[in-house]
Structures are given as C-alpha cells and as structure tokens.
Scaffold this active site. Structure first.
Site, PDB file in Angstrom:
ATOM      1  N   HIS A  36       1.225  -1.128  -0.285  1.00 19.07           N
ATOM      2  CA  HIS A  36      -0.274   0.142  -0.111  1.00 19.07           C
ATOM      3  C   HIS A  36       1.095   1.590  -0.149  1.00 19.07           C
ATOM      4  O   HIS A  36       1.667   1.177   0.688  1.00 19.07           O
ATOM      5  CB  HIS A  36      -0.690   0.003   1.147  1.00 19.07           C
ATOM      6  CG  HIS A  36      -2.111   1.301   1.104  1.00 19.07           C
ATOM      7  ND1 HIS A  36      -1.756   2.140   2.314  1.00 19.07           N
ATOM      8  CD2 HIS A  36      -2.820   1.596   0.178  1.00 19.07           C
ATOM      9  CE1 HIS A  36      -2.698   3.096   1.777  1.00 19.07           C
ATOM     10  NE2 HIS A  36      -3.900   2.866   0.863  1.00 19.07           N
ATOM     11  N   HIS A  81      -0.800  10.440  -2.126  1.00 17.16           N
ATOM     12  CA  HIS A  81      -2.654  10.094  -2.042  1.00 17.16           C
ATOM     13  C   HIS A  81      -2.914  11.993  -1.359  1.00 17.16           C
ATOM     14  O   HIS A  81      -4.689  12.110  -2.166  1.00 17.16           O
ATOM     15  CB  HIS A  81      -2.515   9.389  -0.483  1.00 17.16           C
ATOM     16  CG  HIS A  81      -3.819   8.832  -0.181  1.00 17.16           C
ATOM     17  ND1 HIS A  81      -4.078   9.816   1.701  1.00 17.16           N
ATOM     18  CD2 HIS A  81      -4.224   8.049  -0.263  1.00 17.16           C
ATOM     19  CE1 HIS A  81      -5.267   9.236   0.718  1.00 17.16           C
ATOM     20  NE2 HIS A  81      -5.408   7.786   0.879  1.00 17.16           N
TER      21      HIS A  81
END
Length: 271
Positions: A42, A84
């Site tokens: 991730h 992100h």
C-alpha cells in the site's frame, strides 16, 4: 387488503431485482489474471525511513517482489504526480495543494523529512517497467475526464500488468466508455462506518454498489473491515466480480483475505 399486500410484495420483489441487476460488474477481462496471485504494498513498502508514495518505498516493494498500490493526481501543467492527499501538509509539512504545482516544482517538497521528493507517474512506470503489477488509484478533484485521459495517455506503450481504480464512479465510468481495454476497479467502503462527510443517500449508493451497472468494474476494491457487507455477497458470489481489499495491517488479516480470494493490499508488515 390482499390486493394491497400482493401489490406491496410484487413491488418489493421488483425493487430487489433491480438492486441485484444494478450491482453487476464485468467478468472475463484477459488482463485481470496478470494482476492476481500478487501481494500489493500500500503506497509502496514504506516505514519510518521511507515515506509513503516515495520512490524509496516503491524500490523497496520491487526488491521484495511485491506489486504496489499508489495514487496519482493531475497537476497544474497537465502531468501526473504521485500523492495520496491533495494537500502536502501531512506528508511534506506544507499546506500546498498538489494540483497547484508543476512538474518542476515537485522536487521542492521533501517527503517525511527524507531526501525523497514527490515522484511523477512517469518515474514509477520507468522504475517498474513491467517487473511487477501496479494498482493505480485515480484521485479526482472534479476533473475526472482530464485525469483519466492523462493517465491513459501516460501508460500508452507500457507492457507491464496494471489496472486503474477510483473512489469516484465518474472516473470508472469514463474508463468504461473511452478505454474499455483497461482493467478498471471501483473503490468503496461502508461509508456509514467511516468519517466521510458525504450525504447519507450518496453513502448508501456507494456502499451498496448500485452504480456498478454504469461503471461495470472488473473488480471492486472494498475496505477489509467492511468486506462482509451484503453488496459484496452479490458482487463476488452472484456476479463473480473480482475483489481487491485494503488495507491489511496484520498477517492474520492478510491470510483471511487471501483465503476468501481477495487480491490483498497490505501495509506496515511483510506478508
């Protein structure tokens, strides 16, 4: 009274049938098999020394034989940057929006106090060069079509396995309409079990995957803690749509997800 009851029952059955139909995805994409059987780090294999979504974290993932999941934004000059959050405050300590920067300016911002600066999408593609698969999350800022177009243009000629996913159904729908050859995924979760500020009706729609008939995703990427929702039973078991789950924080969670045939995205340990 019997007519009323029968009418209500018939109406409920019809609504139920429409709901089931609305959750259908696409199956049988030939490229999906190339993404299965891998473990996905991730935002890269990050830790205290390597910041998330950094080139160091991506190199570490590749060196350990993992695929990666990472996020891209469309920035001011039309290129794509890996980050992100829209704001750089959490990762670079400056409250600047990634979408307001140019490619040249990305190198001015260091990630997590390290030597790493914000990568471009192109740098990640060049690093991986088909050696391991990529799960590319499209972060839309009311620019869904421009973002999708830029991402698809960037991967032209890239021969390694990859897919594109988004929380924004508009992005997934655009992929379906304009770029059906790309493996596409719908990200979602139980929005009633999160800090989302979305209106309740929209939370229900997204949680229950009732827009799948418009987006026809090749997979649904559902938050791990929410994977037992009823919509997943329909999507996974009834329609046979592939599933990705995030973010697995322990070996126990990882093993459970894999045993249920979910493609795993993990963080903070090495499975």
């Amino acid at each position: 009274m019997n007519k009323i009851i029968k009418g209500a029952f018939a109406g409920a059955v019809a609504l139920g049938g429409l709901y089931v139909l609305s959750t259908q995805g696409r199956t049988g994409h030939p490229e999906l098999a190339r993404l299965q059987g891998w473990k996905y780090a991730h935002r890269g294999l990050h830790d205290a020394e390597k910041c998330e979504n950094s080139m160091s974290a991506f190199r570490a993932a590749l060196e350990n034989g993992y695929g990666i999941e990472f996020d891209i934004h469309l920035i001011k000059d039309g290129n794509l940057a890996v980050m992100h959050d829209r704001s750089l405050l959490r990762t670079a300590g400056v409250d600047v929006n990634i979408t307001d920067l140019t490619t040249e300016e990305l190198s001015n911002y260091h990630l997590g106090g390290t030597e790493d600066t914000i990568p471009t999408f192109r740098q990640v593609l060049e690093l991986f060069a088909g050696k391991a698969p990529l799960i590319i999350e499209l972060k839309s800022d009311d620019n869904a079509e421009a973002l999708v177009d830029a991402a698809v243009k960037a991967v032209e000629g890239y021969e390694g396995p990859y897919c594109m996913e988004s929380f924004d159904p508009r992005c997934v729908h655009i992929l379906r309409k304009k770029y059906p050859h790309i493996v596409r995924g719908q990200l979602t979760e139980d929005y009633f079990n999160s800090e989302s500020s979305l209106p309740a009706p929209l939370k229900w729609v997204l949680k229950n995957q009732v827009l799948n008939f418009l987006t026809l995703p090749d997979f649904v990427a559902y938050r791990y803690r929410d994977i037992d929702t009823f919509s997943n039973i329909l999507v996974r078991r009834f329609w046979g749509t592939a599933g990705v789950t995030w973010t697995l924080k322990t070996q126990e969670e990882f093993d459970d997800a894999v045993s249920k045939n979910w493609i795993p995205i993990f963080e903070n340990f090495k499975p």
